[in-house]
Design a protein around this motif. Structure first.
Motif, PDB file in Angstrom:
ATOM      1  N   GLN A 141      68.728  38.804  68.022  1.00  0.00           N
ATOM      2  CA  GLN A 141      69.608  39.811  67.423  1.00  0.00           C
ATOM      3  C   GLN A 141      71.051  39.578  67.873  1.00  0.00           C
ATOM      4  OE1 GLN A 141      67.913  43.629  68.453  1.00  0.00           O
ATOM      5  NE2 GLN A 141      66.793  43.722  66.518  1.00  0.00           N
ATOM      6  N   GLN A 142      71.228  39.176  69.122  1.00  0.00           N
ATOM      7  CA  GLN A 142      72.579  38.934  69.634  1.00  0.00           C
ATOM      8  C   GLN A 142      73.226  37.726  68.956  1.00  0.00           C
ATOM      9  OE1 GLN A 142      71.303  38.770  73.699  1.00  0.00           O
ATOM     10  NE2 GLN A 142      72.206  40.768  74.165  1.00  0.00           N
TER      11      GLN A 142
ATOM     12  N   LYS B 137      75.890  46.256  69.810  1.00  0.00           N
ATOM     13  CA  LYS B 137      74.580  46.350  69.159  1.00  0.00           C
ATOM     14  C   LYS B 137      74.795  46.641  67.677  1.00  0.00           C
ATOM     15  CE  LYS B 137      72.212  46.414  73.107  1.00  0.00           C
ATOM     16  NZ  LYS B 137      72.580  45.213  73.774  1.00  0.00           N
ATOM     17  N   THR B 138      73.795  46.312  66.888  1.00  0.00           N
ATOM     18  CA  THR B 138      73.878  46.502  65.439  1.00  0.00           C
ATOM     19  C   THR B 138      74.182  47.953  65.076  1.00  0.00           C
ATOM     20  OG1 THR B 138      72.267  44.722  65.194  1.00  0.00           O
ATOM     21  CG2 THR B 138      72.668  46.092  63.264  1.00  0.00           C
TER      22      THR B 138
ATOM     23  N   ARG C  86      78.251  41.622  73.436  1.00  0.00           N
ATOM     24  CA  ARG C  86      78.418  41.904  72.009  1.00  0.00           C
ATOM     25  C   ARG C  86      77.884  43.290  71.683  1.00  0.00           C
ATOM     26  NH1 ARG C  86      75.600  36.320  70.991  1.00  0.00           N
ATOM     27  NH2 ARG C  86      77.238  35.041  71.911  1.00  0.00           N
TER      28      ARG C  86
ATOM     29  N   CYS D 117      82.079  41.005  68.261  1.00  0.00           N
ATOM     30  CA  CYS D 117      80.801  40.428  67.836  1.00  0.00           C
ATOM     31  C   CYS D 117      80.697  38.950  68.213  1.00  0.00           C
ATOM     32  CB  CYS D 117      80.627  40.568  66.323  1.00  0.00           C
ATOM     33  SG  CYS D 117      80.364  42.256  65.758  1.00  0.00           S
TER      34      CYS D 117
ATOM     35  N   ILE E  81      77.795  48.655  65.521  1.00  0.00           N
ATOM     36  CA  ILE E  81      78.595  48.005  64.474  1.00  0.00           C
ATOM     37  C   ILE E  81      78.642  48.889  63.233  1.00  0.00           C
ATOM     38  CG2 ILE E  81      78.703  46.034  62.895  1.00  0.00           C
ATOM     39  CD1 ILE E  81      77.461  44.366  65.220  1.00  0.00           C
TER      40      ILE E  81
ATOM     41  N   ASP F 132      72.535  36.849  65.921  1.00  0.00           N
ATOM     42  CA  ASP F 132      72.853  37.359  64.584  1.00  0.00           C
ATOM     43  C   ASP F 132      74.175  38.122  64.590  1.00  0.00           C
ATOM     44  OD1 ASP F 132      70.547  36.298  63.508  1.00  0.00           O
ATOM     45  OD2 ASP F 132      69.466  38.194  63.421  1.00  0.00           O
ATOM     46  N   VAL F 133      74.401  38.910  65.649  1.00  0.00           N
ATOM     47  CA  VAL F 133      75.665  39.652  65.771  1.00  0.00           C
ATOM     48  C   VAL F 133      76.832  38.671  65.857  1.00  0.00           C
ATOM     49  CG1 VAL F 133      77.007  41.172  67.297  1.00  0.00           C
ATOM     50  CG2 VAL F 133      74.652  41.754  66.724  1.00  0.00           C
ATOM     51  N   TYR F 134      76.653  37.583  66.605  1.00  0.00           N
ATOM     52  CA  TYR F 134      77.696  36.562  66.697  1.00  0.00           C
ATOM     53  C   TYR F 134      78.022  36.014  65.296  1.00  0.00           C
ATOM     54  CZ  TYR F 134      80.271  32.421  68.124  1.00  0.00           C
ATOM     55  OH  TYR F 134      81.252  31.485  68.283  1.00  0.00           O
TER      56      TYR F 134
ATOM     57  N   PHE G 114      77.491  37.393  62.461  1.00  0.00           N
ATOM     58  CA  PHE G 114      78.116  38.452  61.671  1.00  0.00           C
ATOM     59  C   PHE G 114      79.610  38.540  61.981  1.00  0.00           C
ATOM     60  CE2 PHE G 114      79.324  42.952  61.062  1.00  0.00           C
ATOM     61  CZ  PHE G 114      79.143  43.037  59.697  1.00  0.00           C
TER      62      PHE G 114
END
Length: 175
Positions: free
Chosen positions: A51-52, A131-132, A129, A121, A135, A54-56, A58
């Motif tokens: 997930q982290q 969290k979703t 970063r 992000c 965001i 993915d945040v990067y 994004f």
């Protein structure tokens, strides 16, 4: 992105082309796969999409949208757009990163918010970063943008566990 059963699977388009729906890591794909510039630094060490990471990715997509530049675009002495935007942020000129074709046809506060969120992000340390959920709240205007350090932090591996008091990307709720 979604798999055939509409489950969230991946955050990197290049990785999606390489991995079939049963594979969930870079290692299973035969090494680090994906599109350079969107791959979080830790993925080169762990071989796993998280997930982290993915945040990067994004954050990089946000920069691509606002700046109109692909992540690997060289600008002056910078070899990627993330480094260039971090430099502009440190210099107090983050709005210079906004796509020049927009001229003045954008909301300054929104552009600034999205650029700073993108930097948060794309923080080199995964645990720093947002969290979703945060965001979504930031983009909805319910929470302020994170406090992002003026100098891009160095990537450290293995990353040290972050504590709430040491967190450089803390968020403040708007009244």
């Amino acid at each position: 992105m979604l798999d055939s059963d509409f489950n969230a699977r991946l955050g990197d388009f290049g990785l999606a082309r390489v991995l079939d729906k049963e594979k969930t890591s870079y290692t299973e794909a035969g090494g680090v796969a994906g599109t350079l510039g969107y791959i979080a630094p830790e993925c080169f060490h762990t071989g796993k999409a998280t997930q982290q990471s993915d945040v990067y990715a994004f954050g990089v997509v946000l920069l691509e949208i606002v700046c109109g530049l692909q992540p690997g675009t060289s600008i002056d002495e910078f070899h990627c757009s993330v480094d260039w935007v971090w430099y502009l942020y440190r210099e107090g000129r983050i709005l210079d990163a906004v796509e020049e074709r927009l001229v003045d046809d954008y909301v300054v506060e929104e552009a600034q918010k999205v650029l700073i969120l993108a930097l948060a992000c794309s923080h080199p340390i995964a645990g720093k970063r947002p969290k979703t959920e945060a965001i979504v709240q930031i983009l909805s205007g319910l929470v302020s943008v994170p406090n992002v350090p003026p100098f891009k932090p160095a990537f450290v591996w293995p990353s040290m566990p972050s504590t709430e008091e040491d967190d450089s990307c803390t968020m403040e709720t708007r009244s």
